[in-house]
Motif scaffolding. Sequence first.
Motif, PDB file in Angstrom:
ATOM      1  N   TRP A  59      35.962  -1.076  38.541  1.00  0.00           N
ATOM      2  CA  TRP A  59      37.390  -1.234  38.280  1.00  0.00           C
ATOM      3  C   TRP A  59      38.058  -2.028  39.399  1.00  0.00           C
ATOM      4  CZ3 TRP A  59      40.014  -0.866  34.031  1.00  0.00           C
ATOM      5  CH2 TRP A  59      39.539  -0.058  32.990  1.00  0.00           C
ATOM      6  N   ARG A  60      37.551  -1.867  40.617  1.00  0.00           N
ATOM      7  CA  ARG A  60      38.143  -2.598  41.749  1.00  0.00           C
ATOM      8  C   ARG A  60      37.999  -4.106  41.563  1.00  0.00           C
ATOM      9  NH1 ARG A  60      36.868  -1.066  48.065  1.00  0.00           N
ATOM     10  NH2 ARG A  60      38.505  -2.359  48.997  1.00  0.00           N
ATOM     11  N   LYS A  61      36.795  -4.519  41.150  1.00  0.00           N
ATOM     12  CA  LYS A  61      36.565  -5.944  40.919  1.00  0.00           C
ATOM     13  C   LYS A  61      37.338  -6.432  39.702  1.00  0.00           C
ATOM     14  CE  LYS A  61      32.865  -9.333  40.291  1.00  0.00           C
ATOM     15  NZ  LYS A  61      31.388  -9.527  40.176  1.00  0.00           N
ATOM     16  N   PHE A  62      37.398  -5.574  38.677  1.00  0.00           N
ATOM     17  CA  PHE A  62      38.115  -5.973  37.453  1.00  0.00           C
ATOM     18  C   PHE A  62      39.614  -6.104  37.714  1.00  0.00           C
ATOM     19  CE2 PHE A  62      40.134  -4.860  33.325  1.00  0.00           C
ATOM     20  CZ  PHE A  62      39.707  -5.966  32.612  1.00  0.00           C
ATOM     21  N   GLU A  63      40.160  -5.266  38.593  1.00  0.00           N
ATOM     22  CA  GLU A  63      41.580  -5.368  38.925  1.00  0.00           C
ATOM     23  C   GLU A  63      41.889  -6.687  39.615  1.00  0.00           C
ATOM     24  OE1 GLU A  63      44.101  -3.617  38.010  1.00  0.00           O
ATOM     25  OE2 GLU A  63      42.809  -2.264  36.874  1.00  0.00           O
ATOM     26  N   LYS A  64      40.946  -7.229  40.372  1.00  0.00           N
ATOM     27  CA  LYS A  64      41.135  -8.544  40.987  1.00  0.00           C
ATOM     28  C   LYS A  64      41.201  -9.629  39.908  1.00  0.00           C
ATOM     29  CE  LYS A  64      38.900  -7.498  45.427  1.00  0.00           C
ATOM     30  NZ  LYS A  64      37.796  -7.844  46.356  1.00  0.00           N
ATOM     31  N   ILE A  65      40.338  -9.474  38.878  1.00  0.00           N
ATOM     32  CA  ILE A  65      40.376 -10.433  37.763  1.00  0.00           C
ATOM     33  C   ILE A  65      41.720 -10.336  37.038  1.00  0.00           C
ATOM     34  CG2 ILE A  65      39.340 -11.033  35.544  1.00  0.00           C
ATOM     35  CD1 ILE A  65      36.670 -10.036  36.604  1.00  0.00           C
ATOM     36  N   ARG A  66      42.164  -9.097  36.827  1.00  0.00           N
ATOM     37  CA  ARG A  66      43.449  -8.893  36.136  1.00  0.00           C
ATOM     38  C   ARG A  66      44.616  -9.424  36.955  1.00  0.00           C
ATOM     39  NH1 ARG A  66      44.682  -3.086  34.216  1.00  0.00           N
ATOM     40  NH2 ARG A  66      46.541  -4.225  33.539  1.00  0.00           N
ATOM     41  N   ALA A  67      44.501  -9.366  38.281  1.00  0.00           N
ATOM     42  CA  ALA A  67      45.579  -9.897  39.128  1.00  0.00           C
ATOM     43  C   ALA A  67      45.704 -11.409  38.954  1.00  0.00           C
ATOM     44  CB  ALA A  67      45.312  -9.548  40.588  1.00  0.00           C
ATOM     45  N   SER A  68      44.575 -12.066  38.756  1.00  0.00           N
ATOM     46  CA  SER A  68      44.598 -13.523  38.538  1.00  0.00           C
ATOM     47  C   SER A  68      44.942 -13.878  37.096  1.00  0.00           C
ATOM     48  CB  SER A  68      43.233 -14.126  38.896  1.00  0.00           C
ATOM     49  OG  SER A  68      42.899 -13.862  40.235  1.00  0.00           O
ATOM     50  N   PHE A  69      44.573 -12.973  36.174  1.00  0.00           N
ATOM     51  CA  PHE A  69      44.830 -13.193  34.749  1.00  0.00           C
ATOM     52  C   PHE A  69      45.527 -11.964  34.163  1.00  0.00           C
ATOM     53  CE2 PHE A  69      41.001 -15.573  35.904  1.00  0.00           C
ATOM     54  CZ  PHE A  69      41.372 -16.858  35.530  1.00  0.00           C
ATOM     55  N   PRO A  70      46.809 -11.783  34.439  1.00  0.00           N
ATOM     56  CA  PRO A  70      47.517 -10.580  33.968  1.00  0.00           C
ATOM     57  C   PRO A  70      47.806 -10.634  32.465  1.00  0.00           C
ATOM     58  CG  PRO A  70      49.050 -12.048  35.075  1.00  0.00           C
ATOM     59  CD  PRO A  70      47.689 -12.667  35.238  1.00  0.00           C
ATOM     60  N   LEU A  71      47.337  -9.638  31.751  1.00  0.00           N
ATOM     61  CA  LEU A  71      47.615  -9.551  30.323  1.00  0.00           C
ATOM     62  C   LEU A  71      49.070  -9.143  30.096  1.00  0.00           C
ATOM     63  CD1 LEU A  71      44.416  -7.693  29.062  1.00  0.00           C
ATOM     64  CD2 LEU A  71      44.934 -10.122  28.833  1.00  0.00           C
ATOM     65  N   TRP A 113      37.922  -5.602  27.259  1.00  0.00           N
ATOM     66  CA  TRP A 113      37.659  -6.807  28.065  1.00  0.00           C
ATOM     67  C   TRP A 113      36.720  -6.474  29.216  1.00  0.00           C
ATOM     68  CZ3 TRP A 113      41.589 -10.118  31.300  1.00  0.00           C
ATOM     69  CH2 TRP A 113      41.082 -11.421  31.416  1.00  0.00           C
ATOM     70  N   ARG A 114      37.002  -5.395  29.917  1.00  0.00           N
ATOM     71  CA  ARG A 114      36.148  -4.997  31.046  1.00  0.00           C
ATOM     72  C   ARG A 114      34.745  -4.643  30.564  1.00  0.00           C
ATOM     73  NH1 ARG A 114      34.999   0.230  33.137  1.00  0.00           N
ATOM     74  NH2 ARG A 114      34.130   0.118  35.255  1.00  0.00           N
ATOM     75  N   PHE A 115      34.657  -3.895  29.468  1.00  0.00           N
ATOM     76  CA  PHE A 115      33.359  -3.456  28.971  1.00  0.00           C
ATOM     77  C   PHE A 115      32.465  -4.649  28.657  1.00  0.00           C
ATOM     78  CE2 PHE A 115      30.399  -2.226  25.647  1.00  0.00           C
ATOM     79  CZ  PHE A 115      29.897  -1.023  26.112  1.00  0.00           C
ATOM     80  N   TRP A 116      33.002  -5.649  27.955  1.00  0.00           N
ATOM     81  CA  TRP A 116      32.150  -6.755  27.532  1.00  0.00           C
ATOM     82  C   TRP A 116      31.977  -7.823  28.597  1.00  0.00           C
ATOM     83  CZ3 TRP A 116      28.843  -5.859  24.049  1.00  0.00           C
ATOM     84  CH2 TRP A 116      29.120  -4.936  23.041  1.00  0.00           C
ATOM     85  N   LEU A 117      32.897  -7.905  29.556  1.00  0.00           N
ATOM     86  CA  LEU A 117      32.649  -8.767  30.716  1.00  0.00           C
ATOM     87  C   LEU A 117      31.498  -8.214  31.551  1.00  0.00           C
ATOM     88  CD1 LEU A 117      36.199  -9.786  32.072  1.00  0.00           C
ATOM     89  CD2 LEU A 117      34.513 -11.239  30.931  1.00  0.00           C
ATOM     90  N   SER A 118      31.357  -6.883  31.546  1.00  0.00           N
ATOM     91  CA  SER A 118      30.271  -6.258  32.294  1.00  0.00           C
ATOM     92  C   SER A 118      28.908  -6.550  31.686  1.00  0.00           C
ATOM     93  CB  SER A 118      30.474  -4.735  32.340  1.00  0.00           C
ATOM     94  OG  SER A 118      31.677  -4.406  32.989  1.00  0.00           O
ATOM     95  N   ARG A 119      28.881  -6.995  30.462  1.00  0.00           N
ATOM     96  CA  ARG A 119      27.617  -7.251  29.764  1.00  0.00           C
ATOM     97  C   ARG A 119      27.330  -8.746  29.603  1.00  0.00           C
ATOM     98  NH1 ARG A 119      29.238  -2.632  29.676  1.00  0.00           N
ATOM     99  NH2 ARG A 119      28.007  -0.793  29.125  1.00  0.00           N
ATOM    100  N   ARG A 120      27.956  -9.525  30.456  1.00  0.00           N
ATOM    101  CA  ARG A 120      27.644 -10.965  30.474  1.00  0.00           C
ATOM    102  C   ARG A 120      26.299 -11.229  31.141  1.00  0.00           C
ATOM    103  NH1 ARG A 120      32.470 -14.570  30.649  1.00  0.00           N
ATOM    104  NH2 ARG A 120      31.621 -15.562  32.498  1.00  0.00           N
ATOM    105  N   SER A 121      25.849 -10.278  31.962  1.00  0.00           N
ATOM    106  CA  SER A 121      24.564 -10.446  32.660  1.00  0.00           C
ATOM    107  C   SER A 121      23.926  -9.081  32.855  1.00  0.00           C
ATOM    108  CB  SER A 121      24.780 -11.125  34.018  1.00  0.00           C
ATOM    109  OG  SER A 121      25.491 -10.275  34.894  1.00  0.00           O
ATOM    110  N   HIS A 122      22.778  -9.057  33.547  1.00  0.00           N
ATOM    111  CA  HIS A 122      22.023  -7.827  33.765  1.00  0.00           C
ATOM    112  C   HIS A 122      22.494  -7.079  35.010  1.00  0.00           C
ATOM    113  CE1 HIS A 122      20.114 -10.879  36.312  1.00  0.00           C
ATOM    114  NE2 HIS A 122      19.724  -9.875  37.088  1.00  0.00           N
ATOM    115  N   LYS A 123      23.524  -7.561  35.688  1.00  0.00           N
ATOM    116  CA  LYS A 123      23.927  -6.979  36.967  1.00  0.00           C
ATOM    117  C   LYS A 123      24.607  -5.619  36.819  1.00  0.00           C
ATOM    118  CE  LYS A 123      24.431 -11.433  39.282  1.00  0.00           C
ATOM    119  NZ  LYS A 123      25.350 -12.338  40.018  1.00  0.00           N
ATOM    120  N   GLY A 124      24.969  -5.254  35.628  1.00  0.00           N
ATOM    121  CA  GLY A 124      25.560  -3.946  35.423  1.00  0.00           C
ATOM    122  C   GLY A 124      27.062  -4.002  35.254  1.00  0.00           C
ATOM    123  N   GLU A 125      27.651  -2.848  35.175  1.00  0.00           N
ATOM    124  CA  GLU A 125      29.069  -2.741  34.862  1.00  0.00           C
ATOM    125  C   GLU A 125      29.936  -3.203  36.014  1.00  0.00           C
ATOM    126  OE1 GLU A 125      32.172   0.667  33.176  1.00  0.00           O
ATOM    127  OE2 GLU A 125      30.019   1.028  33.293  1.00  0.00           O
TER     128      GLU A 125
END
Length: 467
Positions: free
Chosen positions: A446-458, A431-443
């Motif tokens: 983990w800190r930002k991804f953990e915020k996403i996971r906090a809002s959307f806990p698997l 999930w993190r790998f392919w969310l990082s490739r939604r745009s050209h901004k880069g990967e």
Amino acid sequence: MGDTQKSPTISTTNQGIAAKVADDSGQGLEDPKGVGAPLLVGESSLTRIRMLAESEPNLVFTSVAHRIDLCLLKKSFRQVRKSKSAGVDKITAKQYAKNLDENLYNLYQRLSRGQYVATPVKRIWIDKEGGKKRPIGIPALEDKIVQRAGSTILNIIYDVNFFDFSHAFRKGRSQHKALHELREMCRKLNIGWIVSADIEGLFDNIDHNLLRGLIKRRVNDGGILRLIGKWLNAGVMEEGIHSYPGKGVPQGGVISPVLSNIFLHYVLDEWYVEQVLPRMRGRCFIIRWADDFIIGCELESDAKRLMDVLPKRFNEYALALHPEKTAVIDFRRPPSKVKGKGKGTFDFLGFTFYWSKSRRGYWVIKKKTAAKRLTRFVKGLWQWCRENRHEPIKAQYRALCSKLRGYYQYFGVRSNYKALEIVFGCAVKAWRFWLSRRSHKGEISWRKFEKIRASFPLPKPRIVHNI
């Protein structure tokens, strides 16, 4: 197979059973729920068949096709899967339901007059292990409805004949019950040798004439046999080309599970009970789920004798065992002084069974997700995240939750927690790998991804089944 004595025949309209069951109006029939509600006509018809099947396991039914009435057709429509995938006719369940009563009445009239015509099955292909493809058939909606009605009647008739070790497609049975029974039989009977067999393409290779002959032993009704013949001979439609394979039952067809169950009941189950079991010197058992079966033997000599006769038995019915996937496995309990795990393993219903020591130091039989199934699921997660990376995060989250819960629901058994953790970890990484490739901004960090996971806990791994 050897000659068998002819069974007496009977029609479900036989007046001699009037004292045992009510007439078709349902009057005089006791309410099984005990609430005083009158039975529907279809319920009365099925109750009549069930009572006859249970009371006379050797009777041959000669008149059951007319039991496919409007009530049963409507019940069958509610039971068919309302998937978006339509057959050759391109009619979905949602479209059919807009004028359901009239459509079902027209279908019933065609069945009554013998004007019902089966539509070719739409064929698609899905991926298997090793880069292979598996054909799946999608029948037309009306074919699904009639097949569901036919399979309901056949299941009622044959359920009393099927043996307890046959678990697939039967009410009150499940894959986990079959897995539990397999483990318990190995433990209680001191099983040391496993005959693991794989039938090559059962659904694609069932001989129509042999199948028809076996069905006649219990259901010799011209109406039912004609319906089955129409479904089997309707052919396959693939990329606009209509072909007639001449053998096999389509995987994905509603009627296919019960037909394959009937076929293997006579080819394998009955043969094992009547001819194999009395000749075994040690204790043994068999567990079957559709075309997957395991035979356990206490003695090596019994297992090797079985391996000699099994291919011959299936060859008699135009079937073959896979030479590389059929073997005798040494599954004896390891000596107490041995450390680690036992040598012999075998796969059944997506799990690998093996010997391992418990926390108290005793040898016990455990199971884990089969390596191929684990790899296939992880690859599927990766591919799905790649293909849906531009979807809204909330939509991705819901789909991933559904996939993980479904995996835990089946593979969440004791001794298999490590595999659940692997799947959870792979889902997070993909999930993190392919969310990082939604745009050209880069990967994404983990800190930002953990915020996403906090809002959307698997959903985290959990053991669902304790048996």
